[in-house]
Structures are given as structure tokens and as C-alpha cells.
Design a protein around this motif. Structure first.
Motif, PDB file in Angstrom:
ATOM      1  N   GLU A   1     -63.615  41.661 -76.450  1.00  0.00           N
ATOM      2  CA  GLU A   1     -63.928  41.632 -77.884  1.00  0.00           C
ATOM      3  C   GLU A   1     -62.869  42.384 -78.689  1.00  0.00           C
ATOM      4  OE1 GLU A   1     -67.611  42.669 -80.949  1.00  0.00           O
ATOM      5  OE2 GLU A   1     -67.891  42.798 -78.778  1.00  0.00           O
ATOM      6  N   LYS A   2     -62.436  43.529 -78.177  1.00  0.00           N
ATOM      7  CA  LYS A   2     -61.391  44.288 -78.856  1.00  0.00           C
ATOM      8  C   LYS A   2     -60.104  43.489 -78.933  1.00  0.00           C
ATOM      9  CE  LYS A   2     -58.792  48.621 -78.681  1.00  0.00           C
ATOM     10  NZ  LYS A   2     -58.600  49.913 -78.000  1.00  0.00           N
ATOM     11  N   THR A   3     -59.762  42.808 -77.851  1.00  0.00           N
ATOM     12  CA  THR A   3     -58.539  42.000 -77.825  1.00  0.00           C
ATOM     13  C   THR A   3     -58.620  40.861 -78.829  1.00  0.00           C
ATOM     14  OG1 THR A   3     -58.185  42.561 -75.489  1.00  0.00           O
ATOM     15  CG2 THR A   3     -57.040  40.612 -76.340  1.00  0.00           C
ATOM     16  N   ILE A   4     -59.762  40.193 -78.907  1.00  0.00           N
ATOM     17  CA  ILE A   4     -59.941  39.107 -79.870  1.00  0.00           C
ATOM     18  C   ILE A   4     -59.784  39.627 -81.295  1.00  0.00           C
ATOM     19  CG2 ILE A   4     -61.623  37.494 -80.852  1.00  0.00           C
ATOM     20  CD1 ILE A   4     -62.784  37.215 -78.018  1.00  0.00           C
ATOM     21  N   ASN A   5     -60.375  40.775 -81.585  1.00  0.00           N
ATOM     22  CA  ASN A   5     -60.344  41.329 -82.937  1.00  0.00           C
ATOM     23  C   ASN A   5     -58.950  41.777 -83.353  1.00  0.00           C
ATOM     24  OD1 ASN A   5     -63.082  40.928 -83.240  1.00  0.00           O
ATOM     25  ND2 ASN A   5     -63.645  43.008 -82.657  1.00  0.00           N
ATOM     26  N   GLU A   6     -58.126  42.185 -82.389  1.00  0.00           N
ATOM     27  CA  GLU A   6     -56.840  42.789 -82.735  1.00  0.00           C
ATOM     28  C   GLU A   6     -55.636  41.881 -82.470  1.00  0.00           C
ATOM     29  OE1 GLU A   6     -56.432  46.559 -80.832  1.00  0.00           O
ATOM     30  OE2 GLU A   6     -58.172  47.422 -81.837  1.00  0.00           O
ATOM     31  N   ILE A   7     -55.840  40.724 -81.843  1.00  0.00           N
ATOM     32  CA  ILE A   7     -54.703  39.881 -81.482  1.00  0.00           C
ATOM     33  C   ILE A   7     -53.939  39.431 -82.721  1.00  0.00           C
ATOM     34  CG2 ILE A   7     -55.958  37.684 -81.524  1.00  0.00           C
ATOM     35  CD1 ILE A   7     -53.426  38.738 -78.826  1.00  0.00           C
ATOM     36  N   ASP A   8     -52.637  39.477 -82.629  1.00  0.00           N
ATOM     37  CA  ASP A   8     -51.757  39.029 -83.714  1.00  0.00           C
ATOM     38  C   ASP A   8     -51.303  37.613 -83.369  1.00  0.00           C
ATOM     39  OD1 ASP A   8     -49.572  38.467 -85.366  1.00  0.00           O
ATOM     40  OD2 ASP A   8     -48.995  40.573 -85.518  1.00  0.00           O
ATOM     41  N   PHE A   9     -51.835  36.624 -84.081  1.00  0.00           N
ATOM     42  CA  PHE A   9     -51.535  35.230 -83.746  1.00  0.00           C
ATOM     43  C   PHE A   9     -50.061  34.901 -83.931  1.00  0.00           C
ATOM     44  CE2 PHE A   9     -51.316  30.664 -84.962  1.00  0.00           C
ATOM     45  CZ  PHE A   9     -51.623  30.144 -83.710  1.00  0.00           C
ATOM     46  N   HIS A  10     -49.438  35.490 -84.945  1.00  0.00           N
ATOM     47  CA  HIS A  10     -48.008  35.244 -85.171  1.00  0.00           C
ATOM     48  C   HIS A  10     -47.190  35.715 -83.972  1.00  0.00           C
ATOM     49  CE1 HIS A  10     -44.151  34.868 -87.184  1.00  0.00           C
ATOM     50  NE2 HIS A  10     -43.908  36.141 -86.949  1.00  0.00           N
ATOM     51  N   THR A  11     -47.524  36.874 -83.438  1.00  0.00           N
ATOM     52  CA  THR A  11     -46.832  37.395 -82.265  1.00  0.00           C
ATOM     53  C   THR A  11     -47.072  36.487 -81.059  1.00  0.00           C
ATOM     54  OG1 THR A  11     -47.065  39.660 -83.072  1.00  0.00           O
ATOM     55  CG2 THR A  11     -46.622  39.393 -80.725  1.00  0.00           C
ATOM     56  N   PHE A  12     -48.296  36.013 -80.910  1.00  0.00           N
ATOM     57  CA  PHE A  12     -48.642  35.090 -79.828  1.00  0.00           C
ATOM     58  C   PHE A  12     -47.781  33.827 -79.917  1.00  0.00           C
ATOM     59  CE2 PHE A  12     -51.280  31.677 -78.009  1.00  0.00           C
ATOM     60  CZ  PHE A  12     -51.621  32.223 -76.781  1.00  0.00           C
ATOM     61  N   GLU A  13     -47.645  33.287 -81.125  1.00  0.00           N
ATOM     62  CA  GLU A  13     -46.817  32.089 -81.324  1.00  0.00           C
ATOM     63  C   GLU A  13     -45.351  32.364 -80.989  1.00  0.00           C
ATOM     64  OE1 GLU A  13     -47.716  30.779 -85.397  1.00  0.00           O
ATOM     65  OE2 GLU A  13     -48.431  28.929 -84.463  1.00  0.00           O
ATOM     66  N   GLN A  14     -44.858  33.537 -81.374  1.00  0.00           N
ATOM     67  CA  GLN A  14     -43.482  33.908 -81.047  1.00  0.00           C
ATOM     68  C   GLN A  14     -43.253  33.892 -79.545  1.00  0.00           C
ATOM     69  OE1 GLN A  14     -43.243  37.742 -83.372  1.00  0.00           O
ATOM     70  NE2 GLN A  14     -41.186  37.002 -83.779  1.00  0.00           N
ATOM     71  N   ALA A  15     -44.210  34.456 -78.806  1.00  0.00           N
ATOM     72  CA  ALA A  15     -44.084  34.511 -77.358  1.00  0.00           C
ATOM     73  C   ALA A  15     -44.033  33.101 -76.758  1.00  0.00           C
ATOM     74  CB  ALA A  15     -45.243  35.304 -76.764  1.00  0.00           C
ATOM     75  N   VAL A  16     -44.886  32.199 -77.242  1.00  0.00           N
ATOM     76  CA  VAL A  16     -44.895  30.822 -76.742  1.00  0.00           C
ATOM     77  C   VAL A  16     -43.559  30.147 -77.016  1.00  0.00           C
ATOM     78  CG1 VAL A  16     -45.936  28.532 -77.037  1.00  0.00           C
ATOM     79  CG2 VAL A  16     -47.396  30.565 -76.937  1.00  0.00           C
ATOM     80  N   GLU A  17     -43.022  30.327 -78.212  1.00  0.00           N
ATOM     81  CA  GLU A  17     -41.740  29.707 -78.567  1.00  0.00           C
ATOM     82  C   GLU A  17     -40.601  30.252 -77.705  1.00  0.00           C
ATOM     83  OE1 GLU A  17     -41.061  27.164 -80.562  1.00  0.00           O
ATOM     84  OE2 GLU A  17     -43.234  26.959 -80.828  1.00  0.00           O
TER      85      GLU A  17
END
Length: 290
Positions: free
Chosen positions: A113-129
Motif C-alpha cells: 500500500e505504501k508503494t502504491i501511494n508513493e510510486i512516481d509514475f513518471h520515474t516508472f516510465e523513464q525506467a521502461v524507456e
């Protein structure tokens, strides 16, 4: 106070609106949080040269009801530095096996739950790219994190042609990274207690010009220091056991996101794999799972 917000992140986000004295407190906590965790408000104020009331107002400014609430969160941060023997003493809260079962699983749920609340989607997208555009991808995780690295590497090998899992086998990690260069990515997975070898390997890869994706528990984690992109998943431990449920869930999401981008490329690949698996009886014929 929202339960699942990282204290250091709160301080960083509020730094510019703090008073001069409060900024001294903020800087001390960020740099010396392990010492600050066991200081009274009066001692902390004396250490940085401000009054006790300034320390209390600092906690209030950050959204805490008082300094003791802030201090409690500081003490959570430093648990990551405890030895295994010290962490073992935390098991005293488990009075029965049933109690242990429920508390451990609740802690894992809290971490997700903490991870879901704090995840930065922009950072996640950067990692995928970064992964999609890399020539080669090195997945590194040692000790308890080796299970996460092996899992991530296993599935990335289905999706990409250039994945190498760095292990602690006969060849040292540095030898396995010897050919890495500026066109490559190193995914470093490290959780408390952080493996020194992993941190050294990330520093080595950074020196070779590699882009670094770090999967770790906090922005103050040493694994984040050399990272170009840091993906955070909470791992607050219960006793001597590392809680790696949230990191595994984040890795699952990461694999799925990459798979979505490679769907057209891998369809025929998986069709061929299914034929091989069937021919050589890799799976139980009555099972639909992997």
C-alpha cells in the motif's frame, strides 16, 4: 498524518518554506538521521543551535502532531542499519504463531500500500524507456535481493535479447560487467542491509558510463546514490526477515509494462516456446500455470 509518506521526502518537499532555524534542523536530520532519531527535542535544538520550541514547530510545520511523532518515524528509518541479531529482538512482538502469521502478512500488505501511494509514475516510465532503448541490460542483486534479480532477469529474457543476470558465482561481479558501456543499462536491486558488493558494482558501472536503474526502498538508500532513475518499493522489515513482497510486485508491474511494448515482437516467440515446452514435457499437462 498520512501513514505512508517518507519522512525525508516530506522534509525535501517543504524545505523552501522553512525558517532559517528550521532549515538547520532539516539539514541535520537529512545528513545525520541515525543520530537525530534518539535525540530529544531539546538535545536536537542544542546540537544545531536553535531552541527546543523551534524543533517542535519544525515537526508541526511538516504535518506531525509533535516532535515525538516525527522521532518515531526517524527511528523507523534507522532500523535499516540494525544487525541481524539486533533485528531478531524485534520478534518479541509476536506472542503466538497465529499472531506472527497475521502481523507479518499485514506488514507485507502495508508495504504494498505504501508503494502504491508513493510510486512516481513518471520515474516508472523513464525506467521502461531506458530498458527499451538499451543495447544490453545487466540485472544485479546479491544476497536476499538475488531472488528478485533472478526473477526479473528470467522474465526479461523472454522479452529482450540482451539481458544478463549478474551473480555472485565464480566470476566476480566486476568481471561480468567488464564489457558494459554507455549504451547499456544496469538494474541494481538492493535492500537493507545493503550489499556492499552491489553498491560497489553500481559505482563501477556508473564509471563506465552505464545508465543505472536502482530498485530500492528509499531515496536515502545508498543504492540510489549512483542511479539515474530510482524505483521505490517499501520493505519495512519484521524481525530478521526482509519484506520483499512490495519489491516483487513492483518488478511484476515493470515486466508487464515492458511486455506491453514488446507484445507484437514476442507473440511468435512464445508460440515457439509453447511447442518446445509441450514437446519436452516442461509443464504438467494438467496445469495452466508457469
Amino acid at each position: 498524518m498520512e501513514k505512508y509518506v517518507d519522512l525525508i521526502k516530506i522534509i525535501q518537499n517543504n524545505f523552501n518554506k522553512l525558517s532559517k532555524g528550521q532549515k538547520l534542523i532539516a539539514e541535520f536530520i537529512i545528513n545525520e538521521y541515525d543520530k537525530a532519531a534518539f535525540m530529544t527535542a531539546a538535545t536536537l535544538g542544542q546540537t544545531v543551535g536553535v531552541s527546543e520550541s523551534t524543533v517542535v514547530r519544525f515537526a508541526n510545520t511538516l504535518g506531525y502532531d509533535g516532535y515525538r511523532e516525527l522521532q518515531k518515524e526517524l527511528q523507523e528509518l534507522i532500523k535499516n542499519k540494525l544487525t541481524t541479531v539486533q533485528r531478531l529482538t524485534l520478534a518479541n512482538e509476536f506472542s503466538t504463531r497465529e499472531n506472527a502469521l497475521k502481523k507479518v502478512m499485514q506488514k507485507d500488505t502495508d508495504n504494498i500500500e505504501k508503494t502504491i501511494n508513493e510510486i512516481d509514475f513518471h520515474t516508472f516510465e523513464q525506467a521502461v524507456e531506458l530498458i527499451l532503448n538499451a543495447d544490453s541490460i545487466y540485472v544485479l542483486g546479491l544476497r536476499s535481493s538475488s531472488f528478485l534479480a533472478g526473477y526479473l532477469g528470467f522474465y526479461l529474457n523472454f522479452l529482450l535479447d540482451n539481458v544478463k543476470i549478474v551473480t555472485s558465482g565464480p566470476n566476480d561481479v566486476f568481471e561480468q560487467l567488464l564489457k558494459a558501456d554507455k549504451n547499456d543499462i544496469i538494474i541494481g536491486i538492493s535492500y537493507p542491509r545493503y550489499s556492499k558488493r552491489t553498491l560497489e558494482a553500481l559505482e563501477y558501472g556508473k564509471g563506465k558510463g552505464c545508465k543505472i536503474i536502482s530498485i530500492t526502498d528509499s531515496l536515502i538508500s545508498p543504492a540510489a546514490q549512483n542511479a539515474d532513475v530510482t524505483l521505490l518499493a517499501s520493505s519495512n522489515m519484521v524481525s530478521f526477515v526482509d519484506s520483499l513482497v512490495a519489491p516483487m510486485s513492483l518488478i511484476n508491474a515493470f515486466i508487464v509494462a515492458i511486455g506491453m511494448e514488446k507484445r507484437n515482437d514476442i507473440t511468435s516467440y512464445f508460440e515457439d516456446l509453447e511447442k518446445i515446452w509441450k514437446k519436452y514435457n516442461v509443464y504438467d499437462v494438467n496445469s495452466k500455470d508457469n
